[in-house]
Design a protein around this motif. Structure first.
Motif, PDB file in Angstrom:
ATOM      1  N   GLU A  19       0.893  -1.310   0.099  1.00 35.33           N
ATOM      2  CA  GLU A  19       0.094   0.158   0.048  1.00 35.33           C
ATOM      3  C   GLU A  19       0.937   1.310  -0.035  1.00 35.33           C
ATOM      4  O   GLU A  19       2.014   1.273   0.589  1.00 35.33           O
ATOM      5  CB  GLU A  19      -0.897   0.052   1.245  1.00 35.33           C
ATOM      6  CG  GLU A  19      -1.725  -1.271   1.632  1.00 35.33           C
ATOM      7  CD  GLU A  19      -2.822  -1.763   0.450  1.00 35.33           C
ATOM      8  OE1 GLU A  19      -3.472  -0.806  -0.115  1.00 35.33           O
ATOM      9  OE2 GLU A  19      -2.961  -2.686   0.003  1.00 35.33           O
ATOM     10  N   LYS A  23       2.281   3.372  -6.956  1.00 37.85           N
ATOM     11  CA  LYS A  23       2.261   2.806  -8.159  1.00 37.85           C
ATOM     12  C   LYS A  23       1.741   3.616  -9.439  1.00 37.85           C
ATOM     13  O   LYS A  23       2.084   3.590 -10.547  1.00 37.85           O
ATOM     14  CB  LYS A  23       1.553   1.511  -8.005  1.00 37.85           C
ATOM     15  CG  LYS A  23       2.231   0.408  -7.453  1.00 37.85           C
ATOM     16  CD  LYS A  23       1.689  -0.886  -7.271  1.00 37.85           C
ATOM     17  CE  LYS A  23       0.591  -0.661  -6.182  1.00 37.85           C
ATOM     18  NZ  LYS A  23      -0.909  -0.457  -6.437  1.00 37.85           N
ATOM     19  N   ARG A  57     -14.436  -5.899  -8.205  1.00 32.28           N
ATOM     20  CA  ARG A  57     -13.301  -5.254  -7.422  1.00 32.28           C
ATOM     21  C   ARG A  57     -14.162  -4.510  -5.980  1.00 32.28           C
ATOM     22  O   ARG A  57     -13.658  -4.850  -5.077  1.00 32.28           O
ATOM     23  CB  ARG A  57     -12.838  -3.886  -8.122  1.00 32.28           C
ATOM     24  CG  ARG A  57     -11.824  -3.110  -7.361  1.00 32.28           C
ATOM     25  CD  ARG A  57     -11.610  -1.736  -7.949  1.00 32.28           C
ATOM     26  NE  ARG A  57     -10.802  -0.972  -7.014  1.00 32.28           N
ATOM     27  CZ  ARG A  57      -9.370  -0.997  -7.054  1.00 32.28           C
ATOM     28  NH1 ARG A  57      -8.707  -1.614  -7.821  1.00 32.28           N
ATOM     29  NH2 ARG A  57      -8.835  -0.221  -6.078  1.00 32.28           N
ATOM     30  N   ARG A  81      -9.587 -11.333 -13.042  1.00 26.65           N
ATOM     31  CA  ARG A  81      -8.393 -11.325 -13.819  1.00 26.65           C
ATOM     32  C   ARG A  81      -8.920 -11.866 -15.246  1.00 26.65           C
ATOM     33  O   ARG A  81      -8.367 -11.488 -16.282  1.00 26.65           O
ATOM     34  CB  ARG A  81      -7.388 -11.850 -13.028  1.00 26.65           C
ATOM     35  CG  ARG A  81      -6.102 -12.086 -13.709  1.00 26.65           C
ATOM     36  CD  ARG A  81      -4.972 -12.342 -12.853  1.00 26.65           C
ATOM     37  NE  ARG A  81      -4.935 -11.409 -11.867  1.00 26.65           N
ATOM     38  CZ  ARG A  81      -4.698 -11.535 -10.454  1.00 26.65           C
ATOM     39  NH1 ARG A  81      -4.297 -12.915 -10.136  1.00 26.65           N
ATOM     40  NH2 ARG A  81      -4.740 -10.597  -9.751  1.00 26.65           N
ATOM     41  N   ARG A 103      -0.983  -3.717 -10.668  1.00 22.56           N
ATOM     42  CA  ARG A 103      -1.110  -4.951 -10.034  1.00 22.56           C
ATOM     43  C   ARG A 103      -1.485  -5.915 -11.017  1.00 22.56           C
ATOM     44  O   ARG A 103      -2.259  -5.700 -11.893  1.00 22.56           O
ATOM     45  CB  ARG A 103      -2.231  -4.905  -8.938  1.00 22.56           C
ATOM     46  CG  ARG A 103      -1.753  -4.069  -7.701  1.00 22.56           C
ATOM     47  CD  ARG A 103      -2.754  -4.357  -6.639  1.00 22.56           C
ATOM     48  NE  ARG A 103      -2.513  -3.151  -5.442  1.00 22.56           N
ATOM     49  CZ  ARG A 103      -1.416  -3.457  -4.701  1.00 22.56           C
ATOM     50  NH1 ARG A 103      -0.756  -4.704  -4.922  1.00 22.56           N
ATOM     51  NH2 ARG A 103      -1.135  -2.919  -3.602  1.00 22.56           N
ATOM     52  N   THR A 108      -1.810 -11.313  -6.091  1.00 21.42           N
ATOM     53  CA  THR A 108      -2.241 -12.480  -5.345  1.00 21.42           C
ATOM     54  C   THR A 108      -1.347 -13.336  -4.784  1.00 21.42           C
ATOM     55  O   THR A 108      -1.410 -13.879  -3.732  1.00 21.42           O
ATOM     56  CB  THR A 108      -3.164 -13.506  -6.502  1.00 21.42           C
ATOM     57  OG1 THR A 108      -3.893 -12.435  -7.166  1.00 21.42           O
ATOM     58  CG2 THR A 108      -4.246 -14.433  -5.661  1.00 21.42           C
ATOM     59  N   TYR A 111      -0.423 -10.999  -1.774  1.00 26.77           N
ATOM     60  CA  TYR A 111      -1.627 -10.807  -0.654  1.00 26.77           C
ATOM     61  C   TYR A 111      -1.909 -12.242  -0.286  1.00 26.77           C
ATOM     62  O   TYR A 111      -2.250 -12.168   1.041  1.00 26.77           O
ATOM     63  CB  TYR A 111      -2.323  -9.878  -1.230  1.00 26.77           C
ATOM     64  CG  TYR A 111      -2.121  -8.340  -1.267  1.00 26.77           C
ATOM     65  CD1 TYR A 111      -1.181  -7.771  -2.180  1.00 26.77           C
ATOM     66  CD2 TYR A 111      -2.637  -7.404  -0.066  1.00 26.77           C
ATOM     67  CE1 TYR A 111      -1.062  -6.494  -2.158  1.00 26.77           C
ATOM     68  CE2 TYR A 111      -2.305  -6.032  -0.378  1.00 26.77           C
ATOM     69  CZ  TYR A 111      -1.231  -5.597  -1.313  1.00 26.77           C
ATOM     70  OH  TYR A 111      -1.207  -4.168  -1.189  1.00 26.77           O
ATOM     71  N   GLN A 112      -2.551 -12.672  -0.888  1.00 28.13           N
ATOM     72  CA  GLN A 112      -3.349 -14.071  -0.521  1.00 28.13           C
ATOM     73  C   GLN A 112      -2.236 -15.271  -0.157  1.00 28.13           C
ATOM     74  O   GLN A 112      -2.768 -15.920   0.704  1.00 28.13           O
ATOM     75  CB  GLN A 112      -4.328 -14.431  -1.595  1.00 28.13           C
ATOM     76  CG  GLN A 112      -5.664 -13.644  -1.739  1.00 28.13           C
ATOM     77  CD  GLN A 112      -5.526 -12.166  -2.055  1.00 28.13           C
ATOM     78  OE1 GLN A 112      -4.658 -11.949  -3.052  1.00 28.13           O
ATOM     79  NE2 GLN A 112      -6.031 -11.086  -1.440  1.00 28.13           N
ATOM     80  N   TYR A 168      -7.944  -3.945   2.689  1.00 30.36           N
ATOM     81  CA  TYR A 168      -6.514  -4.758   2.723  1.00 30.36           C
ATOM     82  C   TYR A 168      -5.885  -3.701   3.720  1.00 30.36           C
ATOM     83  O   TYR A 168      -4.822  -4.248   4.310  1.00 30.36           O
ATOM     84  CB  TYR A 168      -5.852  -4.861   1.484  1.00 30.36           C
ATOM     85  CG  TYR A 168      -6.747  -5.931   0.417  1.00 30.36           C
ATOM     86  CD1 TYR A 168      -6.372  -7.313   0.775  1.00 30.36           C
ATOM     87  CD2 TYR A 168      -7.661  -5.462  -0.418  1.00 30.36           C
ATOM     88  CE1 TYR A 168      -7.094  -8.213   0.301  1.00 30.36           C
ATOM     89  CE2 TYR A 168      -8.256  -6.558  -1.026  1.00 30.36           C
ATOM     90  CZ  TYR A 168      -8.091  -7.883  -0.795  1.00 30.36           C
ATOM     91  OH  TYR A 168      -8.692  -8.799  -1.606  1.00 30.36           O
TER      92      TYR A 168
HETATM   93  P1  TMP Z   1      -5.054  -0.830  -4.988  1.00 28.91           P
HETATM   94  O1  TMP Z   1      -5.451  -0.209  -3.868  1.00 28.91           O
HETATM   95  O2  TMP Z   1      -3.662  -0.939  -5.374  1.00 28.91           O
HETATM   96  O3  TMP Z   1      -6.004  -0.483  -6.247  1.00 28.91           O
HETATM   97  O4  TMP Z   1      -5.432  -2.480  -4.852  1.00 28.91           O
HETATM   98  C1  TMP Z   1      -6.504  -2.638  -4.253  1.00 28.91           C
HETATM   99  C2  TMP Z   1      -6.374  -3.938  -3.315  1.00 28.91           C
HETATM  100  O5  TMP Z   1      -6.581  -4.866  -3.593  1.00 28.91           O
HETATM  101  C3  TMP Z   1      -4.832  -3.891  -2.683  1.00 28.91           C
HETATM  102  O6  TMP Z   1      -5.080  -3.456  -1.168  1.00 28.91           O
HETATM  103  C4  TMP Z   1      -4.318  -5.179  -2.892  1.00 28.91           C
HETATM  104  C5  TMP Z   1      -5.386  -5.836  -3.263  1.00 28.91           C
HETATM  105  N1  TMP Z   1      -5.189  -6.914  -4.046  1.00 28.91           N
HETATM  106  C6  TMP Z   1      -5.257  -8.545  -3.724  1.00 28.91           C
HETATM  107  O7  TMP Z   1      -5.381  -8.639  -2.356  1.00 28.91           O
HETATM  108  N2  TMP Z   1      -5.009  -9.321  -4.325  1.00 28.91           N
HETATM  109  C7  TMP Z   1      -4.620  -9.205  -5.605  1.00 28.91           C
HETATM  110  O8  TMP Z   1      -4.699 -10.089  -6.571  1.00 28.91           O
HETATM  111  C8  TMP Z   1      -4.923  -7.814  -6.287  1.00 28.91           C
HETATM  112  C9  TMP Z   1      -4.936  -7.617  -7.870  1.00 28.91           C
HETATM  113  C10 TMP Z   1      -5.181  -6.872  -5.316  1.00 28.91           C
END
Ligand code: TMP
Length: 226
Positions: A19, A23, A57, A81, A103, A108, A111-112, A168
């Motif tokens: 975060e 980007k 989203r 995706r 991203r 994924t 984060y996951q 997140y």
């Molecule tokens: P962003 O704030 O960069 O637009 O992204 C949105 C949130 O989604 C960010 O906190 C990260 C999360 N994310 C995942 O957890 N897994 C993923 O595969 C993607 C693409 C985003």
């Protein structure tokens, strides 16, 4: 017979990072630098980037951190995706445009996977089921310490209209530490695809580093335009 124009496929460049790593600012600056050389560029993001994926989203970025079971979450991400890739990214690349995506699949894995505890192999299996061998040509990882990133992200929340997209960001410091280490280890495992940039520097210096990496990778001369 008239000569048929040959269209060279565009390149697919993704930006990754935790975060508040900057980007979207850097994607804008790189897009300007590439456009100035005559390259056609499309900017997009995940989760989202196509009308259907933008609807998905909303389910992912809002609400309580524990809203989704981890498997449900990766299925939602890959549903988004798939739609984004097939309807937007692939047609753009085929038309010769370069795609700069905020991203993609490494998010994924980070984060996951690293952050959320899902086995990386599970995510990679799902990836090949949905997208086969599709991976970016270059992935720019903007690396920043967690505290600075979350602070910047908090300030952004106060100044943008996308308030509420904090699911997140609220996952806690330990999650974000695992996330950063996860990204760095993905980059170490695939140095031919990743370019790691120190995002603690000024916007102009980061833009210069990104331009150098892109120029080196694709044999271009790029003037950063910050
Ligand atoms: P962003 O704030 O960069 O637009 O992204 C949105 C949130 O989604 C960010 O906190 C990260 C999360 N994310 C995942 O957890 N897994 C993923 O595969 C993607 C693409 C985003």
């Amino acid at each position: 017979m008239a000569d048929e124009a040959v269209i060279t496929r565009g390149y697919f460049i993704t930006f990754e990072g935790g975060e508040g790593t900057g980007k979207s600012t850097q994607i804008g600056l790189l897009a300007d630098a590439l456009t100035a050389t005559g390259i056609e560029v499309q900017k997009t993001r995940e989760p989202g980037g196509s009308p259907g994926a933008e609807e998905i989203r909303d389910l992912l970025v809002r609400g309580e951190p524990g809203r989704w079971d981890p498997m449900t979450e990766i299925l939602l991400l890959y549903a988004a995706r798939n739609d984004h890739y097939r309807r937007r990214i692939e047609p753009a690349l085929a038309a010769g445009h370069w795609v700069l995506c905020d991203r993609f699949a490494d998010s994924t894995l980070a984060y996951q996977g690293a952050g959320g505890g899902i086995e990386l192999e599970t995510i990679r299996s799902l990836h090949s089921l949905v997208l086969g061998r599709v991976w970016p040509d270059l992935t720019v990882l903007l690396d920043l310490d967690v505290e600075t990133g979350l602070e910047r992200a908090g300030q952004r929340e106060e100044t943008t209209s996308e308030g509420g997209e904090t699911r997140y960001e609220r996952m806690g410091g330990a999650f974000h530490d695992r996330l950063r280490q996860g990204y760095l280890s993905l980059a170490a495992d695939a140095p031919e695809r990743f370019a790691v940039v120190d995002a603690s520097q000024s916007i102009a210096v980061v833009a210069g580093d990104v331009a150098d990496k892109v120029a080196g990778r694709f044999d271009l001369i790029l003037e950063p335009r910050s």
